[in-house]
Enzyme design. Structure first.
Site, PDB file in Angstrom:
ATOM      1  CD  GLU A  24      -2.899  -1.015   2.341  1.00  0.00           C
ATOM      2  OE1 GLU A  24      -2.762  -0.516   3.053  1.00  0.00           O
ATOM      3  OE2 GLU A  24      -3.822  -2.230   2.179  1.00  0.00           O
ATOM      4  CD  GLU A  60      -3.664  -6.058   3.133  1.00  0.00           C
ATOM      5  OE1 GLU A  60      -4.494  -5.267   3.527  1.00  0.00           O
ATOM      6  OE2 GLU A  60      -2.450  -5.985   3.231  1.00  0.00           O
TER       7      GLU A  60
END
Length: 583
Positions: A197, A316
């Site tokens: 991220e 995810e």
């Protein structure tokens, strides 16, 4: 996953996202998207009885073999140590149990900076590197594909690239040089992901693109030139914040094309439409907007990568709140998990559920925490399950009972019957079906309600031609009631007679109608600011909400329930004292 940015153990994933990411989620939408096959990896015995994965040379086939996948979350990524966020030390039994549950790969997030010198040459503690390698080897020995990365480092130090560019790049390169050297002789079943991220403070979109491209390109060069199996290992590259906005996907596509390397994998994450994911802004249901956020986002990822032969790893997925926390209603949550797994499979992505701490699998036993979630997710790897407009049928605790209608969401299946336990309900006598409108007769509901005690009276199942049955809970209720209470800014516990009803969300306003609570942009704060305890007959207003309130400014709370009932309550904070008054 970028958990709450603090050393205390996060609840699940994170609610404390940056304002920029919140805006991106609300204005842009979801994640990623072709037809990932839940095929087990081709296994062969290795030395010592271990299992070695035969990794296809075709990257698309290799990533397809990784389906389904699971995250060892809040473990090696925990700050500062493996057990700091409440999970036990990882053992080989962890991975044996994971494989026994049908998973074929594991993503092992790793945070490095707490075990690394903060100055050049940025040496990683050899003992920590050895522990990471031990965990990786245990996973590989069970026949799982494994991915490792640079995880919370993204928001701990990498995000400052705009103001400390040279030092950040030097440290990033040193980190990957050490990782690549340590793991260069591991089999190709080990994948490496450049950064989790990625995010950059005080940077324009153009600068973010430049910074991420620089890091991804440097990561690629370091790993490829480190020798051993790294010469053709599958390398995983993220978009900005692993977001599915088209401009971020295009930027990643450009980077991947420039590298001229077929052994690359794109990665994105998905935690649903933000208002639904945390039940904020009056978003308690998995409605058309939440659904389109998923389908459109996954289609963008599919068209940008999968359709062009580039594999995608949904590294995810989940919700921004724990699945059975009550923040998102049970049935609405299950609709989402059914849909996200179907769309990932349909759009050709291998999907990895984020499991922070016993959200899905019990870390001690590696058994599923909730059997119905196990059934739904496992079924979604190969087929669809039908749902319905609700999972609750509410009946008045007194007075006449009338027929009630539920809308079926068939998801391409056909309705096969309605059951109570092992007894089928009888068409026309107990229910009628007109298109997708399933109507339960008054006589059937009267029988199912029994003595009409407040709460759950009986459970019936809608069965479809495939997948997991959809449960309908028949409940009797009267209008709920709240009582006066006194508390502190650390919490206000309100005596509540739920009387069989269930709370959906809460609206909070000051006298002038403006929003009261941590989120100034909506009068419906996240439902995580409250806790309805149906066993104790209490509703707790939590500290984050109370501490955000203005002193001596009355706040009106409107509690909304799934039956349609509403209750008005007034709260005033004066210093550390909070008073609550029922209307």
């Amino acid at each position: 996953m970028n958990d709450a940015q603090q050393t205390a153990r996060p609840r699940s994933r994170r609610l404390h996202r940056t304002a920029a990411l919140l805006v991106a989620l609300v204005t842009v939408g979801g994640v990623a998207g072709g037809t990932a096959v839940a095929a087990p990896a081709d296994q062969a015995p290795a030395r010592g009885g271990a299992q070695a994965v035969r990794v296809p040379s075709d990257p698309m086939a290799a990533v397809a073999q990784m389906q389904p996948s699971w995250n060892l979350g809040n473990t090696l990524d925990a700050i500062p140590d493996e057990t700091s966020w409440g999970n036990p030390l990882t053992t080989k039994a962890t991975f044996d149990g994971l494989r026994a549950q049908g998973f074929r790969s594991v993503r092992i997030p790793v945070t490095w900076y707490t075990h690394q010198s903060a100055t050049a040459p940025y040496t990683i503690d050899p003992a920590y590197m050895t522990r990471v390698k031990q965990v990786v080897d245990m996973a590989l020995s069970t026949g799982l594909y494994v991915e490792i990365n640079v995880h919370h480092d993204s928001w701990q130090w990498i995000k400052y690239m705009s103001t400390d560019h040279d030092n950040i790049v030097t440290r990033f390169n040193a980190t990957w040089q050490q990782i690549a050297t340590t793991f260069k002789d591991e089999p190709r079943a080990l994948l490496m992901e450049s950064i989790n991220e990625p995010q950059f403070d005080n940077a324009t979109d153009a600068q973010k693109t430049q910074y991420l491209r620089e890091l991804n390109t440097s990561f690629h060069s370091i790993v490829r030139n480190s020798g051993g199996q790294n010469k053709d290992r599958l390398l995983v590259l993220p978009s900005e914040e692993t977001n599915n906005a088209q401009h971020w996907l295009d930027d990643l596509s450009t980077t991947m094309s420039s590298l001229k390397d077929r052994n690359l994998v794109a990665t994105v994450h998905y935690y649903s439409w933000y208002p639904f994911s945390v039940n904020i802004a009056n978003g308690p249901t998995y409605d058309a907007k939440a659904q389109s956020d998923l389908t459109e986002g996954f289609a963008r990822v599919h068209d940008t990568f999968v359709a062009k032969g580039i594999p995608v790893y949904l590294g995810e997925y989940g919700l921004l709140t724990s699945p059975y926390s009550g923040v998102v209603e049970r049935g609405e949550m299950l609709k989402y998990f059914e849909h996200v797994n179907y769309e990932a499979r349909r759009n050709g992505m291998t999907s990895a559920v984020w499991d922070a701490a016993n959200d899905f699998l019990n870390r001690g036993t590696m058994q599923w925490m909730v059997p119905e979630m196990k059934a739904l997710i496992k079924s979604s790897w190969t087929t669809r399950s039908g749902t319905a407009s609700t999972d609750n049928v509410f009946l008045p605790a007194s007075g006449p009972i009338t027929a009630q209608t539920v809308t079926l969401n068939r998801n391409g299946l056909w309705f096969t019957g309605l059951w109570q336990g092992d007894r089928p309900l009888i068409p026309y006598l107990d229910y009628t079906l007109n298109g997708d409108q399933l109507t339960l007769t008054a006589d059937a509901l009267t029988r199912l309600a029994g003595d009409r005690a407040h709460g759950l009276n009986s459970t019936i199942e809608i069965r479809y031609s495939d997948g997991v049955p959809w449960k309908l809970f028949v409940r009797s209720y009267d209008k709920p009631a709240l009582s006066d209470a006194t508390g502190t800014a650390d919490g206000l516990t309100i005596p509540t007679r739920f009387n069989g009803d269930l709370m959906a969300n809460v609206e909070s306003t000051y006298a002038d109608g403006t929003a009261a609570g941590p989120a100034s942009w909506t009068t419906f704060q996240s439902f995580d600011n409250y806790r309805a305890d149906y066993g104790a007959d209490t509703t707790t207003v939590k500290a984050d909400f109370l501490k955000s309130l203005k002193d001596d400014a009355p706040v009106t709370l409107t509690f909304r329930f799934w039956t349609g009932a509403t209750l008005t309550y007034h709260v005033t904070k004066s210093g550390n004292t909070v008073t609550g008054t029922a209307s």
